[in-house]
Design a protein around this motif. Structure first.
Motif, PDB file in Angstrom:
ATOM      1  N   VAL A 132       0.847  -1.194   0.000  1.00 33.82           N
ATOM      2  CA  VAL A 132       0.000   0.000   0.000  1.00 33.82           C
ATOM      3  C   VAL A 132       0.879   1.238   0.000  1.00 33.82           C
ATOM      4  CG1 VAL A 132      -1.769   1.287   1.241  1.00 33.82           C
ATOM      5  CG2 VAL A 132      -1.826  -1.215   1.229  1.00 33.82           C
ATOM      6  N   THR A 133       0.551   2.192  -0.859  1.00 38.04           N
ATOM      7  CA  THR A 133       1.297   3.447  -0.903  1.00 38.04           C
ATOM      8  C   THR A 133       0.419   4.550  -1.448  1.00 38.04           C
ATOM      9  OG1 THR A 133       3.352   4.495  -1.671  1.00 38.04           O
ATOM     10  CG2 THR A 133       2.183   3.117  -3.249  1.00 38.04           C
ATOM     11  N   ASP A 134       0.799   5.786  -1.169  1.00 34.74           N
ATOM     12  CA  ASP A 134       0.095   6.934  -1.735  1.00 34.74           C
ATOM     13  C   ASP A 134       0.635   7.202  -3.135  1.00 34.74           C
ATOM     14  OD1 ASP A 134      -1.328   7.330   0.639  1.00 34.74           O
ATOM     15  OD2 ASP A 134       0.292   8.530   1.496  1.00 34.74           O
ATOM     16  N   LYS A 139       2.558   4.492  -9.506  1.00 34.75           N
ATOM     17  CA  LYS A 139       3.318   4.288  -8.275  1.00 34.75           C
ATOM     18  C   LYS A 139       2.716   3.139  -7.462  1.00 34.75           C
ATOM     19  CE  LYS A 139       5.264   6.734  -4.299  1.00 34.75           C
ATOM     20  NZ  LYS A 139       5.331   8.012  -3.550  1.00 34.75           N
ATOM     21  N   ARG A 140       1.398   3.062  -7.409  1.00 31.41           N
ATOM     22  CA  ARG A 140       0.748   1.979  -6.672  1.00 31.41           C
ATOM     23  C   ARG A 140       1.024   0.630  -7.332  1.00 31.41           C
ATOM     24  NH1 ARG A 140      -3.506   5.763  -6.627  1.00 31.41           N
ATOM     25  NH2 ARG A 140      -4.698   4.527  -8.134  1.00 31.41           N
ATOM     26  N   LYS A 143       4.594  -0.398  -6.534  1.00 33.86           N
ATOM     27  CA  LYS A 143       4.713  -0.831  -5.145  1.00 33.86           C
ATOM     28  C   LYS A 143       4.186  -2.257  -4.976  1.00 33.86           C
ATOM     29  CE  LYS A 143       5.461  -0.393  -0.718  1.00 33.86           C
ATOM     30  NZ  LYS A 143       6.834  -0.389  -0.188  1.00 33.86           N
ATOM     31  N   LYS A 144       3.050  -2.569  -5.582  1.00 32.17           N
ATOM     32  CA  LYS A 144       2.487  -3.908  -5.482  1.00 32.17           C
ATOM     33  C   LYS A 144       3.420  -4.947  -6.119  1.00 32.17           C
ATOM     34  CE  LYS A 144      -2.471  -2.865  -5.175  1.00 32.17           C
ATOM     35  NZ  LYS A 144      -2.692  -3.657  -3.935  1.00 32.17           N
TER      36      LYS A 144
END
Length: 380
Positions: A132-134, A139-140, A143-144
């Motif tokens: 999980v990220t902003d 970007k999400r 991150k996943k």
């Protein structure tokens, strides 16, 4: 020091701005006690930091900081470039091990490439599985994908692993050069020897932030509202009252019922936070039992246990291993059950709090020495 230098890098803000910095500083003290010199390389969000530079500190540890990325281009370089590691290899000619702390998988591969053709090993300190990220959709997605690689491919690339929980230990069981280290402390540091903050009546304490919502502070408020009276307080460090109301609107009614007994303090220094924890009658934090929380290990638990105060927590990670009469680890987020345990703790008569050495880094010297020897001489 005679055994060489360990380069320990990550996105932590030195010297003590957050749990990640506290972890690597304690680990650095551990490595140094075994005859190595540890050089920490963190990040700085200060606009005046434009390149790698030395950082003065009171811990007696070699520290550096580099600029925190502020644009997409800089983030890409941050993720895929090991130029800063190459520069540190020039600064310290006797580096024997590079440890990456929760860095992207691409950064691990870059570090391995930078050390190729040398005798320098590259290990990884993994304390979380968080996807999980902003930010935007790209970007999400990144991150996943990165979290998936860290979880499934980490042992294939790293020469050694430091993990923080039994769940991670099981996941990476194929790596022979692996050690489990919970959040550690230096029991002789002045932060644990300060005079506790005094108060009247019985005081519960919570310290943390709402970012990522790992902690269920709304459940604590709802439970506290069922037992609060004029002699019982709840001190909340790291959160403002308006911030709580914004994040947890469904708990505002309960907060209003007991608001005279709830003390919101907002952000405090690590030193001051520990002073309040040392002086409280019971530390409490509530987390949902999910993969993220079970893969990690709460630094706040290690710190509260070190303070020697009674603790109420939910059953996440390896906390059940530390359950005693003074440490209540419960299996439910039900506010009625939590309120019942809070009431029980309030009515218990414990001896005066004494510092607990369970998480002191000195207790982990022998197995860490064996791990370092294994990594440097061989690897996973």
């Amino acid at each position: 020091m005679g055994k060489g230098t360990i380069l320990y890098v990550g996105n932590f803000e030195l010297p003590d701005k957050g749990a990640s910095a506290n972890r690597v500083v304690s680990n650095a003290k551990l490595f140094n006690s075994l005859g190595y010199q540890t050089a920490l390389v963190g990040v700085s969000k200060d606009s005046n930091c434009t390149e790698i530079s030395a950082l003065d500190n009171d811990f007696g540890i070699v520290m550096y900081e580099r600029p925190y990325p502020t644009s997409t281009k800089k983030w890409l370089k941050h993720m895929f470039s090991a130029d800063y590691i190459k520069k540190m290899l020039e600064y310290h000619k006797n580096i024997v091990l590079v440890i990456l702390y929760n860095m992207p998988f691409s950064a691990l591969k870059a570090a391995k490439k930078a050390c190729k053709g040398t005798n320098i090993k590259v290990a990884y300190d993994c304390t979380e599985w968080a996807d999980v990220t902003d930010g935007n959709a790209l970007k999400r997605f990144v991150k996943k994908r990165d979290e998936k690689l860290i979880r499934n491919k980490l042992a294939d690339i790293a020469d050694g692993l430091i993990v923080i929980s039994s769940m991670m230990e099981r996941q990476y069981q194929g790596c022979k050069a692996m050690i489990k280290l919970p959040p550690l402390v230096d029991i002789e540091d002045p932060i644990w020897l300060q005079k506790p903050e005094k108060h009247e009546g019985f005081e519960f304490c919570f310290a943390g932030m709402l970012d990522g919502q790992k902690d269920s502070l709304d459940v604590i408020i709802k439970a506290f509202a069922k037992i609060c009276d004029e002699k019982t307080k709840l001190r909340i460090i790291g959160v403002e009252k308006d911030e709580f109301k914004s994040v947890y609107p469904d708990a505002v009614n309960e907060l209003n019922r007991c608001s005279d007994n709830v003390i919101f303090m907002g952000m405090q220094s690590h030193f001051d936070t520990i002073r309040y924890v040392l002086g409280c009658d019971c530390y409490i934090f509530i987390r949902q039992s999910d993969t993220r929380n079970n893969a990690g290990f709460p630094t706040k638990f290690a710190e509260a246990m070190t303070c020697g105060v009674p603790i109420i927590s939910t059953n996440v990670s390896d906390l059940k291993d530390h359950q005693t009469e003074k440490v209540a680890v419960i299996d439910s987020l039900d506010e009625n059950q939590i309120a019942s345990v809070m009431n029980d703790m309030r009515n218990m008569d414990f001896e005066n709090n004494k510092l607990n050495k369970t998480f002191d880094y000195r207790n982990h010297e022998k197995k860490t020495a064996e791990w370092l020897s294994s990594v440097i001489s061989g690897g996973c």
